[in-house]
Design an enzyme around this catalytic site. Structure first.
Site, PDB file in Angstrom:
ATOM      1  N   THR A 146      27.549 -11.971  24.004  1.00 58.00           N
ATOM      2  CA  THR A 146      26.741 -10.831  24.444  1.00 58.00           C
ATOM      3  C   THR A 146      25.461 -11.333  25.100  1.00 58.00           C
ATOM      4  O   THR A 146      25.040 -10.830  26.155  1.00 58.00           O
ATOM      5  CB  THR A 146      26.415  -9.895  23.252  1.00 58.00           C
ATOM      6  OG1 THR A 146      27.587  -9.745  22.447  1.00 58.00           O
ATOM      7  CG2 THR A 146      25.951  -8.535  23.731  1.00 58.00           C
ATOM      8  N   ASP A 148      19.005 -11.002  21.032  1.00 53.52           N
ATOM      9  CA  ASP A 148      20.136 -11.730  20.451  1.00 53.52           C
ATOM     10  C   ASP A 148      21.220 -10.748  20.018  1.00 53.52           C
ATOM     11  O   ASP A 148      20.958  -9.556  19.807  1.00 53.52           O
ATOM     12  CB  ASP A 148      19.661 -12.563  19.246  1.00 53.52           C
ATOM     13  CG  ASP A 148      20.654 -13.661  18.863  1.00 53.52           C
ATOM     14  OD1 ASP A 148      21.704 -13.789  19.513  1.00 53.52           O
ATOM     15  OD2 ASP A 148      20.360 -14.403  17.899  1.00 53.52           O
ATOM     16  N   GLU A 208      18.139 -19.347  15.590  1.00 52.27           N
ATOM     17  CA  GLU A 208      17.988 -17.905  15.862  1.00 52.27           C
ATOM     18  C   GLU A 208      16.953 -17.303  14.916  1.00 52.27           C
ATOM     19  O   GLU A 208      16.112 -16.495  15.323  1.00 52.27           O
ATOM     20  CB  GLU A 208      19.342 -17.206  15.701  1.00 52.27           C
ATOM     21  CG  GLU A 208      20.330 -17.590  16.797  1.00 52.27           C
ATOM     22  CD  GLU A 208      21.739 -17.055  16.572  1.00 52.27           C
ATOM     23  OE1 GLU A 208      22.497 -17.028  17.552  1.00 52.27           O
ATOM     24  OE2 GLU A 208      22.092 -16.685  15.443  1.00 52.27           O
TER      25      GLU A 208
END
Ligand code: 5RP
Length: 219
Positions: A36, A86, A108
């Site tokens: 994504t 994200d 992350e």
């Protein structure tokens, strides 16, 4: 590709493109990892002349950013970020997440923590009421793999070593099956106490601020 897979890919693309509207002029953008996010990076490329650059959460995203000519900056040199974009593997109604399907959870988490606003981009299949159907990734120091596995089993989870996967930080991943995570904040805190755990793919203490499902805001 089946119709369902094409629909998911389309939602990921729409979400990646929609997230660009959160990018302000002169920004340094935190960038996550995954399929994504790959759409987001492609969309961000059209705006590269109005941003300073990006802080990346993985070697994979860094390579894509560099292919587009977007400067990849060191978090230590830039301080607080205005925006982090994200994906996620699961998202509950409180915007708490499971992440780490792509083994990038530690970086992350660091970039999310350093950011004022976390925009999470997902397709509808990621939306759940209770986290845990997707196995929870935990990054561990290699020598602690069985110790952490035993601690997880003691808490009723089934640890599965993601054999052959080495994270960007040189560590290993354990995926935990069989947990219905009704209190993600407490579980995140407890798992973080186990020696050898580098980070846990639960984003409950620092959930997303905004969730886009395709190009629609999750209410
Ligand atoms: C990587 C991640 C990803 O955000 C998560 O796995 C979702 O990936 P995708 O967008 O490919 O479905 O946490 O560590």
């Amino acid at each position: 590709m089946s119709n369902a897979a094409a629909d998911i890919a389309q939602q990921k693309r729409l979400a990646g493109e929609a997230a660009v509207r959160y990018v302000e002029d002169d920004a340094i953008v935190g960038v996550g990892t995954g399929s994504t996010v790959a759409y987001f990076i492609d969309a961000l490329a059209a705006h590269k002349h109005r941003i300073q650059g990006a802080v990346s959460s993985s070697e994979q995203s860094s390579a894509q950013l560099q292919r587009h000519g977007i400067p990849v900056l060191d978090l230590n040199a830039v301080g607080k970020l205005a925006l982090y974009v994200d994906g996620a593997d699961e998202c509950d109604p409180h915007r708490r997440l499971i992440k780490g399907g792509g083994a990038a959870l530690t970086r992350e988490k660091i970039v999310a923590e350093a950011s004022e606003k976390f925009v999470c981009i997902i397709d509808a299949s990621k939306r759940v009421d209770i986290l845990g159907k997707f196995p929870l990734p935990i990054e561990v120091v290699p020598m602690a793999r069985s110790l952490v596995g035993r601690e997880i089993a003691r808490r009723g989870g089934q640890p599965v070593w993601r054999d052959g996967v080495v994270t960007d930080n040189g560590n290993w991943i354990i995926d935990v099956h069989g947990w219905q995570i009704t209190d993600p904040l407490t579980l995140e805190r407890e798992l973080n106490q186990i020696p050898g755990v580098v980070s846990v793919g639960l984003f409950a203490r620092r959930p997303a601020d905004v969730v886009l499902i395709g190009d629609q805001l999750m209410s």
